[in-house]
Write an enzyme that holds these catalytic residues in place. Structure first.
Site, PDB file in Angstrom:
ATOM      1  N   GLU A 178       0.744  -1.171   0.140  1.00 40.44           N
ATOM      2  CA  GLU A 178      -0.046   0.030  -0.057  1.00 40.44           C
ATOM      3  C   GLU A 178       0.775   1.293   0.200  1.00 40.44           C
ATOM      4  O   GLU A 178       0.711   2.177   0.778  1.00 40.44           O
ATOM      5  CB  GLU A 178      -1.108  -0.037   1.151  1.00 40.44           C
ATOM      6  CG  GLU A 178      -2.085  -1.301   1.003  1.00 40.44           C
ATOM      7  CD  GLU A 178      -3.013  -1.154   1.972  1.00 40.44           C
ATOM      8  OE1 GLU A 178      -2.847  -0.575   3.120  1.00 40.44           O
ATOM      9  OE2 GLU A 178      -4.363  -1.500   1.842  1.00 40.44           O
ATOM     10  N   GLU A 373      -5.860  -8.160  -1.169  1.00 34.63           N
ATOM     11  CA  GLU A 373      -6.173  -7.960   0.272  1.00 34.63           C
ATOM     12  C   GLU A 373      -7.732  -7.654  -0.247  1.00 34.63           C
ATOM     13  O   GLU A 373      -8.179  -6.816  -1.183  1.00 34.63           O
ATOM     14  CB  GLU A 373      -5.774  -7.003   1.050  1.00 34.63           C
ATOM     15  CG  GLU A 373      -4.481  -7.118   1.437  1.00 34.63           C
ATOM     16  CD  GLU A 373      -4.129  -6.088   2.413  1.00 34.63           C
ATOM     17  OE1 GLU A 373      -4.776  -5.262   3.094  1.00 34.63           O
ATOM     18  OE2 GLU A 373      -2.889  -5.966   2.731  1.00 34.63           O
TER      19      GLU A 373
HETATM   20  C1  BGP Z   1      -4.739  -2.635   4.938  1.00 32.75           C
HETATM   21  C2  BGP Z   1      -3.351  -3.392   5.261  1.00 32.75           C
HETATM   22  C3  BGP Z   1      -3.492  -4.475   6.055  1.00 32.75           C
HETATM   23  C4  BGP Z   1      -4.735  -4.796   6.884  1.00 32.75           C
HETATM   24  C5  BGP Z   1      -5.912  -4.408   6.126  1.00 32.75           C
HETATM   25  C6  BGP Z   1      -7.305  -4.252   7.051  1.00 32.75           C
HETATM   26  O1  BGP Z   1      -4.601  -1.331   4.836  1.00 32.75           O
HETATM   27  O2  BGP Z   1      -2.408  -3.534   4.488  1.00 32.75           O
HETATM   28  O3  BGP Z   1      -2.225  -4.666   6.913  1.00 32.75           O
HETATM   29  O4  BGP Z   1      -4.740  -4.606   8.288  1.00 32.75           O
HETATM   30  O5  BGP Z   1      -5.551  -2.951   5.695  1.00 32.75           O
HETATM   31  O6  BGP Z   1      -7.174  -3.257   7.722  1.00 32.75           O
HETATM   32  P1  BGP Z   1      -7.461  -3.208   9.585  1.00 32.75           P
HETATM   33  O7  BGP Z   1      -6.396  -4.071   9.919  1.00 32.75           O
HETATM   34  O8  BGP Z   1      -7.451  -1.803   9.778  1.00 32.75           O
HETATM   35  O9  BGP Z   1      -8.842  -3.565   9.450  1.00 32.75           O
END
Ligand code: BGP
Length: 479
Positions: A178, A373
């Site tokens: 990201e 993701e």
């Molecule tokens: C993205 C990241 C992850 C992950 C995901 C979900 O931004 O790459 O590391 O955590 O988001 O977000 P969160 O964990 O805040 O729910």
């Protein structure tokens, strides 16, 4: 002509990151990463970064869900679901504890060999992120983070070390997770390893950090290709689709600008090897003066990526005058969409948006594309009989896969799908365990309690059938 759905070699799998999963934060010679300095939080109380560890403060990433000791069991469960691929990250500070050692930590390298052994055993393709919010913390202390160009020279020996070490075992590499979160304030810590509170030119330093990571990425691609011709390098963009709140031309233009800045600057540099024209005007108008060295232009051109990956959770709305209810959502904020419902953490749920995103990406880049993701962070309840009936997660993922299939029929070259947190792990934004994404439940809680026991959720059997049918059996049919 028949319009086909997912190709036969489609990579179904799941995704995690070392700092949110492994635990063992100080075991096997590992040094602390920036993630180890974050306290817990929740949706109303932000996580704090503590420059020194505080006694009596809970640091959720220290133990996370203890994959460090459970990786065999976890990978066996991934295999049971039928995973074809698994995306995980290498913790930089497990290999170079402070970032600046001259020799790598052999025990850290062995840990990932062990993980790769397990994956090989089940024929699961590894997809390895080189940097996922886990800079060695010493680099933050000494250099401030990625806005310091010195980080490029410090990153390269780490990149070279893991590329050489795993050259016969890994084909798919992902550069910086990201990277475009550096266009947002929260990206300073996470993506940039920087503590920028109260700093005057905060925005400029984030874009400087993004530039330095883009240069490091391009150098890594060039170096990687000289080590192994079979390596494939992917960028990783937090793709947050923005809709115009109304059809007022000024709102539509505000939407276009948001999309250009947030989604496209980093992606364009990675894929095309140069900054898009609109970026120059944006930097000038914002007085963002990025220090680019004369050689950077050539470096960026010489190190373009082979495939495009992105995270997709949500979309939001944009207006010229952004008044009205705001949403959360993967670092982006934006306005609430009256046509969408939000998750319990305020992230709008928008399956149609993933088809739109995929078509946009395909039209712009024509590269093989992977969703690395996607998922729903939700509270799961363990019933008295031990079952976990996460129908909301099945509904979310089923609806997104349905739209992915439409995008494939639209002609998008989609090669894989890695839902986030395929096993429960620590939330990045809030530090909670309560916000769960997994097909596999982990007995670990926000007060630090729990025995790390693993349990299959209802979605586990569902996803297994989705994979077995190559995405044909979805929501109701697969239950
Ligand atoms: C993205 C990241 C992850 C992950 C995901 C979900 O931004 O790459 O590391 O955590 O988001 O977000 P969160 O964990 O805040 O729910």
């Amino acid at each position: 002509m028949t319009i086909k759905g997912f190709p036969n070699n489609f990579l179904w799998g799941g995704a995690t990151a070392a700092n949110q999963l492994e635990g063992g934060w100080n075991l096997g010679g590992k040094g602390p990463s920036i993630a180890d300095m974050f306290t817990g939080g929740n949706k109303d109380r932000a996580r704090r970064i503590t420059p020194e560890l505080e006694a009596d403060t809970f640091y959720p990433n220290h133990e996370a869900v203890d994959f460090y000791h459970h990786y065999k069991e976890d990978i066996r469960l991934f295999a049971e679901m039928g995973f074809k691929a698994y995306r995980f990250s290498i913790a930089w500070s497990r290999i170079f504890p402070t970032g600046e050692e001259t020799e790598p930590n052999r025990e850290g390298l062995e840990f990932y060999h062990n993980v790769l052994d397990e994956l090989e055993k089940y024929g699961i393709e590894p997809i390895v992120t080189m940097s996922h919010y886990e800079n060695p913390f010493q680099l933050t202390k000494t250099y401030g983070g990625w806005d310091n160009r010195k980080l490029i020279d410090i990153f390269m020996p780490y990149a070279e070390c893991i590329l050489r070490e795993y050259q016969d075992r890994v084909t798919y590499w992902i550069l910086f997770n990201e990277i475009n979160l550096l266009t947002q304030p929260m990206g300073g810590y996470f993506a940039g390893g920087m503590i920028l509170e109260g700093v005057e030119n905060e925005e400029e330093r984030r874009y400087q950090a993004m530039h330095n990571q883009l240069v490091a990425s391009a150098k890594t691609v060039k170096l990687g290709k000289s080590i192994s011709e079979s390596f494939q390098f992917g960028c990783m963009i937090a793709y947050v689709g923005a809709y115009a709140l109304t059809c007022k031309p000024e709102d539509v233009r505000a939407q276009q600008r948001t999309d250009q800045i947030h989604n496209c600057i980093a992606g364009d540099v990675h894929v095309r090897g140069q900054y898009p024209a609109f970026a120059h005007r944006f930097f000038a108008e914002k007085n963002i003066d990025i220090n680019m060295q004369p050689e950077d232009e050539q470096i960026l051109q010489d190190g373009v990526v082979d495939y495009y990956t992105f995270s997709y959770y949500t979309t939001n709305c944009v207006a010229e005058n952004p008044e009205g209810a705001k949403v959360s959502g993967n670092g982006s904020g934006g306005l609430m969409n009256p046509y969408l419902k939000n998750s319990d953490w305020g992230w709008p749920i928008d399956p149609e948006g993933i088809r739109w995103a995929l078509n946009n990406i395909h039209d712009r880049y024509q590269l093989p594309t992977m969703i690395v993701e996607n998922g729903l962070g939700a509270v799961d309840v363990v019933e008295e009989d031990g079952s976990i009936n996460d129908d909301y997660r099945i509904a979310y993922l089923g609806a997104h896969i349905e739209q992915m299939k439409e995008a494939v029929k639209d002609g998008v070259n989609l090669i894989g799908y890695m839902p986030w947190g395929c096993i429960d792990l620590v939330s990045a934004s809030t530090g909670e365990m309560k916000k769960r994404y997994g097909f596999i439940y982990v007995d670990k809680h926000d007060d630090g309690s729990g025995d790390f026991g693993r349990k299959k959720k209802k979605s586990f059997e569902w996803y297994k059938k989705v994979i077995a049918s190559n995405g044909e059996l979805l929501e109701n049919e697969a239950q």
